[in-house]
Scaffold this motif. Structure first.
Motif, PDB file in Angstrom:
ATOM      1  N   THR A 207       0.808  -1.216   0.000  1.00  0.00           N
ATOM      2  CA  THR A 207       0.000   0.000   0.000  1.00  0.00           C
ATOM      3  C   THR A 207       0.839   1.263   0.000  1.00  0.00           C
ATOM      4  N   GLN A 208       2.109   1.161  -0.380  1.00  0.00           N
ATOM      5  CA  GLN A 208       2.942   2.364  -0.431  1.00  0.00           C
ATOM      6  C   GLN A 208       2.369   3.330  -1.459  1.00  0.00           C
ATOM      7  N   LEU A 209       2.196   4.555  -1.026  1.00  0.00           N
ATOM      8  CA  LEU A 209       1.651   5.583  -1.902  1.00  0.00           C
ATOM      9  C   LEU A 209       2.779   6.424  -2.471  1.00  0.00           C
ATOM     10  N   PRO A 210       2.604   6.908  -3.677  1.00  0.00           N
ATOM     11  CA  PRO A 210       3.595   7.860  -4.199  1.00  0.00           C
ATOM     12  C   PRO A 210       3.640   9.097  -3.309  1.00  0.00           C
ATOM     13  N   TYR A 211       4.795   9.761  -3.298  1.00  0.00           N
ATOM     14  CA  TYR A 211       4.987  10.944  -2.459  1.00  0.00           C
ATOM     15  C   TYR A 211       3.893  11.977  -2.689  1.00  0.00           C
ATOM     16  N   SER A 212       3.517  12.212  -3.931  1.00  0.00           N
ATOM     17  CA  SER A 212       2.505  13.243  -4.219  1.00  0.00           C
ATOM     18  C   SER A 212       1.167  12.892  -3.564  1.00  0.00           C
ATOM     19  N   ASP A 213       0.812  11.616  -3.517  1.00  0.00           N
ATOM     20  CA  ASP A 213      -0.432  11.209  -2.853  1.00  0.00           C
ATOM     21  C   ASP A 213      -0.358  11.456  -1.351  1.00  0.00           C
ATOM     22  N   ILE A 214       0.784  11.151  -0.766  1.00  0.00           N
ATOM     23  CA  ILE A 214       0.960  11.372   0.676  1.00  0.00           C
ATOM     24  C   ILE A 214       0.873  12.864   0.976  1.00  0.00           C
ATOM     25  N   PHE A 215       1.538  13.695   0.158  1.00  0.00           N
ATOM     26  CA  PHE A 215       1.501  15.132   0.371  1.00  0.00           C
ATOM     27  C   PHE A 215       0.078  15.670   0.209  1.00  0.00           C
ATOM     28  N   ASN A 216      -0.636  15.211  -0.800  1.00  0.00           N
ATOM     29  CA  ASN A 216      -2.015  15.666  -0.993  1.00  0.00           C
ATOM     30  C   ASN A 216      -2.916  15.236   0.155  1.00  0.00           C
ATOM     31  N   ASP A 217      -2.693  14.039   0.677  1.00  0.00           N
ATOM     32  CA  ASP A 217      -3.452  13.598   1.852  1.00  0.00           C
ATOM     33  C   ASP A 217      -3.150  14.496   3.045  1.00  0.00           C
ATOM     34  N   PHE A 218      -1.865  14.833   3.228  1.00  0.00           N
ATOM     35  CA  PHE A 218      -1.487  15.722   4.327  1.00  0.00           C
ATOM     36  C   PHE A 218      -2.134  17.094   4.154  1.00  0.00           C
ATOM     37  N   LYS A 219      -2.099  17.634   2.930  1.00  0.00           N
ATOM     38  CA  LYS A 219      -2.712  18.939   2.674  1.00  0.00           C
ATOM     39  C   LYS A 219      -4.203  18.927   3.008  1.00  0.00           C
ATOM     40  N   ARG A 220      -4.906  17.875   2.617  1.00  0.00           N
ATOM     41  CA  ARG A 220      -6.336  17.774   2.932  1.00  0.00           C
ATOM     42  C   ARG A 220      -6.550  17.766   4.443  1.00  0.00           C
ATOM     43  N   LEU A 221      -5.753  16.974   5.144  1.00  0.00           N
ATOM     44  CA  LEU A 221      -5.856  16.910   6.600  1.00  0.00           C
ATOM     45  C   LEU A 221      -5.538  18.268   7.225  1.00  0.00           C
ATOM     46  N   ALA A 222      -4.450  18.896   6.787  1.00  0.00           N
ATOM     47  CA  ALA A 222      -4.033  20.190   7.341  1.00  0.00           C
ATOM     48  C   ALA A 222      -5.089  21.256   7.104  1.00  0.00           C
ATOM     49  N   ASN A 223      -5.727  21.228   5.949  1.00  0.00           N
ATOM     50  CA  ASN A 223      -6.726  22.247   5.639  1.00  0.00           C
ATOM     51  C   ASN A 223      -8.026  22.043   6.411  1.00  0.00           C
ATOM     52  N   GLN A 224      -8.193  20.907   7.043  1.00  0.00           N
ATOM     53  CA  GLN A 224      -9.366  20.679   7.888  1.00  0.00           C
ATOM     54  C   GLN A 224      -9.084  21.009   9.348  1.00  0.00           C
ATOM     55  N   SER A 225      -7.842  21.328   9.659  1.00  0.00           N
ATOM     56  CA  SER A 225      -7.446  21.622  11.031  1.00  0.00           C
ATOM     57  C   SER A 225      -8.016  22.964  11.499  1.00  0.00           C
ATOM     58  N   GLN A 226      -8.291  23.051  12.788  1.00  0.00           N
ATOM     59  CA  GLN A 226      -8.708  24.318  13.387  1.00  0.00           C
ATOM     60  C   GLN A 226      -7.511  25.219  13.665  1.00  0.00           C
ATOM     61  N   ASP A 227      -6.317  24.654  13.599  1.00  0.00           N
ATOM     62  CA  ASP A 227      -5.085  25.400  13.826  1.00  0.00           C
ATOM     63  C   ASP A 227      -4.402  25.712  12.500  1.00  0.00           C
ATOM     64  N   ALA A 228      -3.637  26.792  12.492  1.00  0.00           N
ATOM     65  CA  ALA A 228      -2.806  27.103  11.335  1.00  0.00           C
ATOM     66  C   ALA A 228      -1.546  26.253  11.421  1.00  0.00           C
ATOM     67  N   ILE A 229      -1.069  25.808  10.276  1.00  0.00           N
ATOM     68  CA  ILE A 229       0.144  25.001  10.191  1.00  0.00           C
ATOM     69  C   ILE A 229       1.034  25.648   9.141  1.00  0.00           C
ATOM     70  N   ASP A 230       2.313  25.816   9.477  1.00  0.00           N
ATOM     71  CA  ASP A 230       3.211  26.436   8.511  1.00  0.00           C
ATOM     72  C   ASP A 230       4.607  25.862   8.602  1.00  0.00           C
ATOM     73  N   HIS A 231       5.328  25.996   7.499  1.00  0.00           N
ATOM     74  CA  HIS A 231       6.732  25.586   7.411  1.00  0.00           C
ATOM     75  C   HIS A 231       7.441  26.704   6.657  1.00  0.00           C
ATOM     76  N   PHE A 232       8.389  27.351   7.338  1.00  0.00           N
ATOM     77  CA  PHE A 232       9.070  28.533   6.806  1.00  0.00           C
ATOM     78  C   PHE A 232      10.547  28.236   6.601  1.00  0.00           C
ATOM     79  N   ASP A 233      11.053  28.506   5.394  1.00  0.00           N
ATOM     80  CA  ASP A 233      12.462  28.312   5.064  1.00  0.00           C
ATOM     81  C   ASP A 233      13.234  29.596   5.353  1.00  0.00           C
ATOM     82  N   ILE A 234      14.234  29.509   6.203  1.00  0.00           N
ATOM     83  CA  ILE A 234      14.981  30.694   6.622  1.00  0.00           C
ATOM     84  C   ILE A 234      15.848  31.250   5.489  1.00  0.00           C
TER      85      ILE A 234
END
Length: 163
Positions: free
Chosen positions: A12-39
């Protein structure tokens, strides 16, 4: 019954893009803001919809959001404190930080945000990026301020009654 699971290969290994899209869907349903900032690039590598909402950046892509966009949304009285908290988290040996601050909206309303982040570092200890969660604490803060006001009013009322 003891079962061992073979984790060397998964059907059941998913391609990276599927995992990222699943994460994005989950993150966008969160009540909290989530961010990753590159210095190094001074760009957000990821931010969910709640992040965009908190900082009034609904139409922007993550990579188009700059620190100034976010900083300008923060109440002017809180900006120094927030900068100091981020600067302290970058000091050698520090791996995290947090700050509570207000965001002023165009309609005049104010939201209280509680920002917590970790600092990702390379093996030599150089700070590379931040990853964080931001929670809207407005209701909690308003209740706290109302409680403080009630206590102060109770003391004044008690003093008047005793006279």
């Amino acid at each position: 019954m003891d079962r061992q699971i073979d984790t060397s290969q998964s059907e059941t290994q998913l391609p990276y893009s599927d995992i990222f899209n699943d994460f994005k869907r989950l993150a966008n349903q969160s009540q909290d803001a989530i961010d990753h900032f590159d210095i190094a690039t001074q760009r957000f590598l990821f931010c969910n919809q709640k992040f965009r909402t908190f900082f009034q950046l609904d139409k922007r892509k993550a990579v188009d959001i700059t620190p100034d966009h976010v900083f300008n949304a923060i109440h002017t009285e809180d900006r120094g404190y927030v900068l100091e908290a981020f600067d302290n988290s970058l000091k050698a040996g520090n791996t995290e930080g947090e700050a509570e601050y207000r965001v002023l909206y165009q309609d005049g309303s104010i939201r209280w945000l509680h920002d917590r982040w970790i600092v990702l570092r390379d093996p030599e200890g150089k700070a590379l990026s931040y990853q964080g969660f931001i929670r809207d604490n407005t209701q909690h803060k308003l209740s706290e301020l109302q409680f403080i006001g009630s206590r102060q009013n109770a003391l004044v009322g008690s003093y008047i009654v005793q006279e």
